[in-house]
Design a protein around this motif. Sequence first.
Motif, PDB file in Angstrom:
ATOM      1  N   PRO A 102       1.112  -9.525  -5.408  1.00  0.00           N
ATOM      2  CA  PRO A 102      -0.018  -9.805  -6.397  1.00  0.00           C
ATOM      3  C   PRO A 102      -0.993  -8.573  -6.066  1.00  0.00           C
ATOM      4  N   GLN A 103      -1.004  -7.962  -4.906  1.00  0.00           N
ATOM      5  CA  GLN A 103      -2.163  -6.834  -4.814  1.00  0.00           C
ATOM      6  C   GLN A 103      -1.548  -5.430  -4.396  1.00  0.00           C
ATOM      7  N   ALA A 104      -1.979  -4.345  -5.083  1.00  0.00           N
ATOM      8  CA  ALA A 104      -1.404  -3.148  -4.932  1.00  0.00           C
ATOM      9  C   ALA A 104      -2.554  -1.985  -4.564  1.00  0.00           C
ATOM     10  N   TYR A 105      -2.360  -1.143  -3.557  1.00  0.00           N
ATOM     11  CA  TYR A 105      -3.260  -0.500  -2.941  1.00  0.00           C
ATOM     12  C   TYR A 105      -2.969   1.111  -2.992  1.00  0.00           C
ATOM     13  N   GLY A 106      -3.799   1.879  -3.158  1.00  0.00           N
ATOM     14  CA  GLY A 106      -3.713   3.386  -3.385  1.00  0.00           C
ATOM     15  C   GLY A 106      -3.884   4.053  -1.989  1.00  0.00           C
ATOM     16  N   SER A 107      -4.183   3.208  -1.030  1.00  0.00           N
ATOM     17  CA  SER A 107      -4.130   3.917   0.377  1.00  0.00           C
ATOM     18  C   SER A 107      -3.951   2.741   1.437  1.00  0.00           C
ATOM     19  N   GLY A 142       0.912  -1.321   0.178  1.00  0.00           N
ATOM     20  CA  GLY A 142      -0.078  -0.147  -0.147  1.00  0.00           C
ATOM     21  C   GLY A 142       0.847   1.253   0.026  1.00  0.00           C
ATOM     22  N   SER A 143       0.307   2.286  -0.709  1.00  0.00           N
ATOM     23  CA  SER A 143       1.096   3.435  -0.860  1.00  0.00           C
ATOM     24  C   SER A 143       0.086   4.720  -0.835  1.00  0.00           C
ATOM     25  N   ARG A 144       0.351   5.773  -0.658  1.00  0.00           N
ATOM     26  CA  ARG A 144      -0.738   6.983  -0.724  1.00  0.00           C
ATOM     27  C   ARG A 144      -0.934   7.242  -2.306  1.00  0.00           C
ATOM     28  N   SER A 145       0.012   6.588  -3.312  1.00  0.00           N
ATOM     29  CA  SER A 145       0.012   6.795  -4.585  1.00  0.00           C
ATOM     30  C   SER A 145      -0.501   5.542  -5.154  1.00  0.00           C
ATOM     31  N   LEU A 146      -1.464   5.009  -5.550  1.00  0.00           N
ATOM     32  CA  LEU A 146      -1.580   3.773  -6.450  1.00  0.00           C
ATOM     33  C   LEU A 146      -0.661   3.372  -7.529  1.00  0.00           C
ATOM     34  N   ASP A 147      -0.066   4.452  -7.920  1.00  0.00           N
ATOM     35  CA  ASP A 147       0.707   4.475  -9.114  1.00  0.00           C
ATOM     36  C   ASP A 147       2.129   3.687  -8.686  1.00  0.00           C
ATOM     37  N   ARG A 148       2.630   4.438  -7.431  1.00  0.00           N
ATOM     38  CA  ARG A 148       3.821   3.898  -6.750  1.00  0.00           C
ATOM     39  C   ARG A 148       3.694   2.416  -6.449  1.00  0.00           C
TER      40      ARG A 148
END
Lengths: 356, 356
Positions: free
Chosen positions: A77-82, A60-66
């Motif tokens: 497998p999973q990325a979150y923008g928050s 997870g990051s504040r930036s979904l892109d990052r």
Amino acid sequence: MEPPTIEIPEAILEISPNFTIPDPMSAPALKWGIMGTGWAASAFADQVPKFSTGNIVAVGSRSLDRAQRFAKRNSVPQAYGSYAELAADPDVEAVYIATPHPAHHDLALLALRAGKPVLVEKSFTLNAAEAEDVFMEARVSGLFAMEAMWSRFLPHQLMARELLSSGALGDIVSISAEHGQKLDGVERLEKLELGGGALLDLGVYPVSFIQSILGNPEMVDTVGLVNPEGIDEHETIAMTYVGAIATATSTMRAKTPTTAHVSCRNGRIEFRDAFYQPGRITVFQEPLDDLMPAEAFSWTWDGHIQGGFQYQAAEVARCVNAGLTQSETMPWDDTIAVMEIMDKARAQLGVRYPTE
Amino acid sequence: MEPPTIEIPEAILEISPNFTIPDPMSAPALKWGIMGTGWAASAFADQVPKFSTGNIVAVGSRSLDRAQRFAKRNSVPQAYGSYAELAADPDVEAVYIATPHPAHHDLALLALRAGKPVLVEKSFTLNAAEAEDVFMEARVSGLFAMEAMWSRFLPHQLMARELLSSGALGDIVSISAEHGQKLDGVERLEKLELGGGALLDLGVYPVSFIQSILGNPEMVDTVGLVNPEGIDEHETIAMTYVGAIATATSTMRAKTPTTAHVSCRNGRIEFRDAFYQPGRITVFQEPLDDLMPAEAFSWTWDGHIQGGFQYQAAEVARCVNAGLTQSETMPWDDTIAVMEIMDKARAQLGVRYPTE
């Protein structure tokens, strides 16, 4: 991949026949979510699946892109923008917090309140009060929390502490540990609002190392260089104990040898490489109770291993699996004590973070 | 005996094409009288004739018996049962004072008043006031006087100072030097009236080493352990400079690695063996003006030589022969500065000698 083979030298087995180094490959499996996408997050994502039974299931990051770029680069497998989404992911069994220091407190509370055990990068928080806050939440919720002081779990540090506590070298007289890197062009470290300065990034290593061996000092005396922006660029912290003095030096203005030594009445341990990374120790041992010993011997043990972060991750897995809320190797009180020492050092230097 | 061969490494010749290490065998001959019969006196009597052009022609002690035994053991032709007789011997061209610290001041005055140049063991005197007294006498009488800080004349320390002052490593950021020996059973060091404690015997080495590189500090901050008899058993002296902090640690309760390092903006020097004895240095050098240098190189130079005391003795011979009253390498001001730093450290620890 084969787990690294750790051979315990005869000399320590004579002193402590039952001494072992926990094998990260034998710890229970644990599914990790990572908050943050920086250097430590990458090292964790690389080393934990490679050298232990842990897996990284989300970032997870504040930036979904990052987050997405991190996930791709590290096969997550999973990325979150928050961070909240990461904390809420039911697949995540434990959260590793690797953001800049000022966010540690809030993110640890977020994860704990979502029911997730946490491993929080050092420095654990900005100050002792924030650390107590986090541990209070862990206590109330019955969840595991630990400072990610990976060095404490490394084989050479485990062995050094075993040797010292065995009494084989006699009482500890002097410890010196220093950590200097040339980092004064790194933006994050140049900003007070980001917890910048040498102390939280570099100084925490020697301070925690000393605290892991000698416990809490009677007195803390700090000398340092603070720049016009109020950032501590350099400090020497003298920690006084009954019968011993330890010094923790850190600087962000120069690369130093990053070594440490512990000198005792009848011997000493010298860390031959960067003391906070896997490396060699040389043990000098003299016969006890002999003023000018005729005989002394030394032995060197090569504690180099691949990775390093897997040891702390395996500890979390074991503790969580056993239903514990804290680790004996990196207990809450030690983290608070280290933060208190750093609070005192900063007070003596006149360094305050904007949120304080 | 062949003089030790000192090869200057290419790396330093590139920086300082004219750098040389003065050869003790090429200094003018000088006839020495020694006051004292202890360890340092023996080492001087052994090494100076063996490795330089100097000779020992007489030894003096409060005890004729001790002087005679020393003379026999060390092939010294003349023995005296008083220091005054030694000072009066017309054959003696220079006096080396190697008694316990509290006698240095009076014996240096005795020798100077007898018209003899003096080399006085470190610590030079008990305090800065006594040191100034001795140098005043040397100034008035136009005679040479020098502290026997033999380490400053050793090849590896000369090379380190040359490298540092060349600027090749950038500004100095941090120095650490420590000297610990397990000497707390040695009677002389356990008695305040004999100048006992760690500082004058051991601490003088790291303090003088730092002063030889960074000069006089802006601030001195000391933390230490003082025993019930008022003896300093252990101290860490933080010396603060503009842009740099140095720490000098000494203890008489444990053998420590006795190492030192000097860290600069673009490189560092690590003393690989006891820094105050002949030994190896490793130089790490990075390209200047580069935040995260892609290239860095290191080289190690082995400055081991036989003996060591011959370098300071040869310096005295050269200076006396040239009609100088002080040495550029160990000038009066530096000795006074070192004593002042130690005076401040003792004041901070609350340590006073009975004659003060």
